[in-house]
Scaffold this active site. Structure first.
Site, PDB file in Angstrom:
ATOM      1  CD  GLU A 126      -2.347   1.548   2.636  1.00  0.00           C
ATOM      2  OE1 GLU A 126      -3.286   1.844   2.844  1.00  0.00           O
ATOM      3  OE2 GLU A 126      -1.698   0.743   3.993  1.00  0.00           O
ATOM      4  CB  CYS A 131      -3.403  -0.884   5.352  1.00  0.00           C
ATOM      5  SG  CYS A 131      -2.606  -0.610   6.706  1.00  0.00           S
ATOM      6  CE  LYS A 156      -6.587   1.944   4.343  1.00  0.00           C
ATOM      7  NZ  LYS A 156      -5.396   2.264   4.635  1.00  0.00           N
TER       8      LYS A 156
END
Length: 294
Positions: free
Chosen positions: A55, A168, A129
């Site tokens: 990321e 993440c 995300k």
């Protein structure tokens, strides 16, 4: 290809050779030098069906002050370069995530967007995300949240892999993975910039997502230091039984593993826990009974 295309996916099968490139972040490095270094790292991977980067390796996961200045669009030369890397490697290439703006959006909108290229260099999927890290600061203050889970069918000569994309902090939210598992996902790819201070969460949650969904998990983390935050490394590749196939320490490294989806299918058949999900209950709102007395 329409990135929003919805269709029935073939079941996962065969074997997929995966390489996860754990990158060391250096905040003093010029962006063009970082891109050149990434090219060298990926070129040195050798043959693989799927290559994964972390990321925000270009921007820095904690370099909040420079995100807006260094944000790019999907038409950026950076993505042209990454497309060429995928084509040169003749591999599926999850190039990590980037701070991305879109011309059609509000001027203030920016997303933490993952990109996936196919072996011809075509952009096959993006994922914004969904869960933003930082509570009232950090990502919630600076970027927009995604609202669309993403699943993609990876096809090679030897394998079909129904793959879920996440990033993440998403790892902490099991409902995302259970939701996309209903689409047949057998692999979850998770690029990250996870700090060392909570690295045991990173390791444990990755195994938990693999076990509870009986899927492979590829976790590709950063290492190094970003804005005085020590990054955790410890990228790992986990099978559907929760066993670790490959794991890094804190050094820059390339993890490799062969994912056998036929063996995964055998696990799912011999221990068919996913068949016992009660989606009918969880889809119904207001059914929880609060017991006030024993």
């Amino acid at each position: 290809m329409n990135l929003m295309e919805v269709r029935e996916l073939a079941p996962s099968r065969g074997q997929l050779d995966v390489a996860a490139v754990q990158v060391k972040f250096d905040s003093t490095e010029l962006l063009e030098d970082r891109i050149s270094r990434i090219q060298d790292l990926v070129s040195g991977v050798g043959k693989a069906d799927l290559i994964v980067l972390p990321e925000l390796w270009l921007h820095g996961g904690f370099s909040y002050d420079s995100w807006r200045k260094n944000a790019i669009s999907l038409e950026s030369e950076v993505f042209t370069f990454l497309s060429e890397v995928a084509r040169d490697k003749k591999a599926w290439f999850h190039a990590g995530s980037f701070m991305v703006t879109e011309p059609s959006s509000a001027a203030s909108d920016m997303w933490n967007t993952s990109v996936l290229f196919d072996p011809t260099g075509s952009l096959r999927a993006t994922y914004k995300k969904i869960h933003r890290f930082g509570f009232s600061d950090g990502e919630p203050k600076l970027i927009a949240a995604g609202d669309e889970p993403r699943v993609v069918e990876l096809q090679t000569e030897r394998a079909t892999a129904i793959t879920g994309l996440s990033t993440c902090y998403d790892l902490r939210f099991p409902e995302l993975y259970r939701h996309i598992s209903a689409e047949g996902t057998a692999l979850n790819v998770i690029p990250a910039c996870w700090p060392l201070t909570r690295i045991q969460h990173w390791q444990t949650l990755g195994r938990a997502r693999a076990i509870e969904n009986q899927s492979f998990v590829v976790q590709c983390n950063m290492t190094g230091v970003d804005q005085e935050v020590e990054l955790g490394g410890h990228s790992q590749i986990v099978d559907g039984n929760g066993d670790i196939l490959a794991q890094a320490d804190k050094e820059e490294a390339v993890l490799r593993a062969t994912l056998n989806f036929d063996s995964l299918n055998e696990l799912r058949s011999s221990f068919p826990v996913l068949n016992d999900r009660r989606a009918d209950i969880w889809a119904a709102k207001g059914k929880t009974v609060i017991a006030s007395h024993l």
